[in-house]
Design an enzyme around this catalytic site. Structure first.
Site, PDB file in Angstrom:
ATOM      1  N   LYS A 196       0.959  -1.152  -0.134  1.00  0.00           N
ATOM      2  CA  LYS A 196      -0.117  -0.265   0.524  1.00  0.00           C
ATOM      3  C   LYS A 196       0.712   1.370  -0.373  1.00  0.00           C
ATOM      4  O   LYS A 196       2.149   1.415  -0.007  1.00  0.00           O
ATOM      5  CB  LYS A 196      -0.921  -0.214   1.818  1.00  0.00           C
ATOM      6  CG  LYS A 196      -1.732  -0.892   0.971  1.00  0.00           C
ATOM      7  CD  LYS A 196      -3.486  -0.945   0.123  1.00  0.00           C
ATOM      8  CE  LYS A 196      -3.303  -1.720  -0.211  1.00  0.00           C
ATOM      9  NZ  LYS A 196      -4.774  -2.938   0.566  1.00  0.00           N
TER      10      LYS A 196
HETATM   11  C1  PLP Z   1      -5.270  -3.916   1.106  1.00  0.00           C
HETATM   12  C2  PLP Z   1      -7.009  -3.748   1.598  1.00  0.00           C
HETATM   13  C3  PLP Z   1      -8.169  -4.389   2.469  1.00  0.00           C
HETATM   14  C4  PLP Z   1      -6.852  -4.557   3.863  1.00  0.00           C
HETATM   15  O1  PLP Z   1      -6.122  -4.435   3.997  1.00  0.00           O
HETATM   16  P1  PLP Z   1      -4.671  -5.784   4.846  1.00  0.00           P
HETATM   17  O2  PLP Z   1      -4.346  -4.528   5.438  1.00  0.00           O
HETATM   18  O3  PLP Z   1      -4.330  -6.570   3.929  1.00  0.00           O
HETATM   19  O4  PLP Z   1      -6.135  -6.542   5.978  1.00  0.00           O
HETATM   20  C5  PLP Z   1      -9.465  -3.751   2.558  1.00  0.00           C
HETATM   21  N1  PLP Z   1      -9.530  -3.448   0.889  1.00  0.00           N
HETATM   22  C6  PLP Z   1      -8.998  -2.946   0.139  1.00  0.00           C
HETATM   23  C7  PLP Z   1      -9.636  -2.799  -0.925  1.00  0.00           C
HETATM   24  C8  PLP Z   1      -7.521  -3.531   0.250  1.00  0.00           C
HETATM   25  O5  PLP Z   1      -7.243  -2.809  -1.021  1.00  0.00           O
END
Ligand code: PLP
Length: 380
Positions: A196
């Protein structure tokens, strides 16, 4: 092996360009060492408050609550909004599975809605069609750094008395008319997974301007313990706390967010310019949206064999990623309904390497590999 394959030139092996690689070149290391040296490595420590303040600052939200991943950053507000068995929550069929799972984890039913053709995001008109007396909330998802039509969604929510939780996991840095996503609804959620825009390894954050909701979430994420009486637990709680080590990395990352975003936007711009003549369609932002360009994603021309194209690009050292499968195709969420736009995006979507440190040479290699693979299939 068919003749076309046999004629393809053999290339010297080049280092693989991954889809993502975090940029940890700031104070991440210093801050982590500080945690270790000070022994404050668990979920109490100075970096937690500093990181929460930094994200509140970036988003303009009144409250920011750190949690241990982006998934619980969705579950915590859903739970604290009182969503549970007998309720329905509207969510796009085309999304990452965590959006849908967290609704199901509360005991509520995820109700799927269609995506828009241009920006691939939740279609407000379809949301309105799917409202029933059991509907409690809407979860718009700001995929790939784009931003949903929040004006339309908030208008629908207000008219029908619904809560709105924005899944902004992929959209740190994205604004609509200068306002940060995650602050339009009653709460917004961010993820700090390794790929991210800001990462803490695993981590997440919930933002809200609602004082009462913030107070409930703060209590609930720490086992529901009273804020004034130790080991006295007033509500059902969870352990969703972030560690000081994660917050230390997140703080160092957030200090460099402007540079990280600038680098990602440059990557997106170069892809769009370099592939302008190709029959590919990029995710398009609505007017007023400034995308964080999390993962640069495009639709391949109809009829392209995506698996073959990805394998060919991999063979020349370029990693790519298909977009998500639609949630209503998963065994536990299978529905008879069709979502033609969501299904089409899911079938043709591809994400390109999008990390901040990509060089001009690497970007050129990605584009060349994509164009060559499209030509192999007579698509360019
Ligand atoms: C990455 C993501 C999540 C969840 O995040 P994690 O940190 O991996 O639990 C939720 N929604 C979307 C759209 C994502 O891309």
């Amino acid at each position: 092996m068919n003749p076309a394959q046999a004629e393809r030139p053999v290339r010297a092996a080049q280092p693989v360009i991954p889809v993502y690689r975090p940029d940890l070149s700031g104070k991440e290391r210093d801050y982590v060492i500080d945690c270790v040296d000070s022994t404050w490595i668990s979920s109490i420590g100075a970096y937690i408050g500093k990181f929460e303040a930094a994200i509140a600052g970036v988003t303009g939200a009144k409250h920011a609550l750190s949690v241990c991943n982006g998934t619980v950053a969705l579950h915590l507000p859903l739970h604290c909004m009182g969503i549970g068995p007998g309720d329905e929550v509207i969510v796009p069929a085309f999304t990452y599975i965590a959006s849908v799972n967290t609704i199901a984890q509360t005991g509520a039913v995820p109700v799927f809605a269609e995506s828009l053709r241009g920006d691939w995001l939740l279609d407000p008109e379809d949301v309105e069609r799917r409202i029933t007396p059991r509907t409690k909330a809407i979860m718009p998802v700001h995929l790939y750094g784009g931003a949903c039509d929040m004006a339309a969604i908030m208008d629908i929510a207000q008219r029908h008395g619904l809560q709105v939780l924005e899944d902004a996991a992929e959209a740190l840095g994205t604004t609509i008319g200068g306002q940060h996503v995650g602050t339009f609804g009653h709460a917004g959620s961010f993820s700090f997974f390794g790929n991210k825009t800001v990462t803490t390894g695993e981590g997440g954050m919930v933002v809200t301007n609602d004082d009462a909701l913030a107070a409930t979430m703060r209590m609930t994420k720490g086992q529901g313990q009273s804020t004034t009486r130790r080991y006295w637990h007033e509500v059902l709680g969870f352990n969703y706390r972030m560690t000081n080590i994660s917050a230390a990395i997140g703080l160092a990352q957030t200090e460099r967010l402007p540079q990280i975003l600038a680098a990602k936007r440059r990557v997106a711009k170069i892809y769009k310019e370099s592939l302008a003549g190709m029959p590919v369609t990029f995710q398009q932002a609505m007017a007023g949206v400034e995308s964080a360009d999390w993962l640069v994603s495009l639709l391949l021309p109809p009829g392209t064999d995506r698996d073959r194209l990805m394998a060919e690009m991999q063979a020349v050292g370029v990693e790519t990623r298909p977009v998500f499968y639609p949630a209503h195709h998963m065994p536990m969420y299978r529905r008879e309904e069709h979502f033609p736009i969501a299904e089409d995006i899911a079938a043709r979507g591809l994400s390109l390497p999008s990390f901040p440190a990509l060089t001009d040479g690497e970007l050129a290699r990605v584009c060349e590999a994509l164009v060559n693979s499209l030509r192999q299939q007579g698509k360019a």
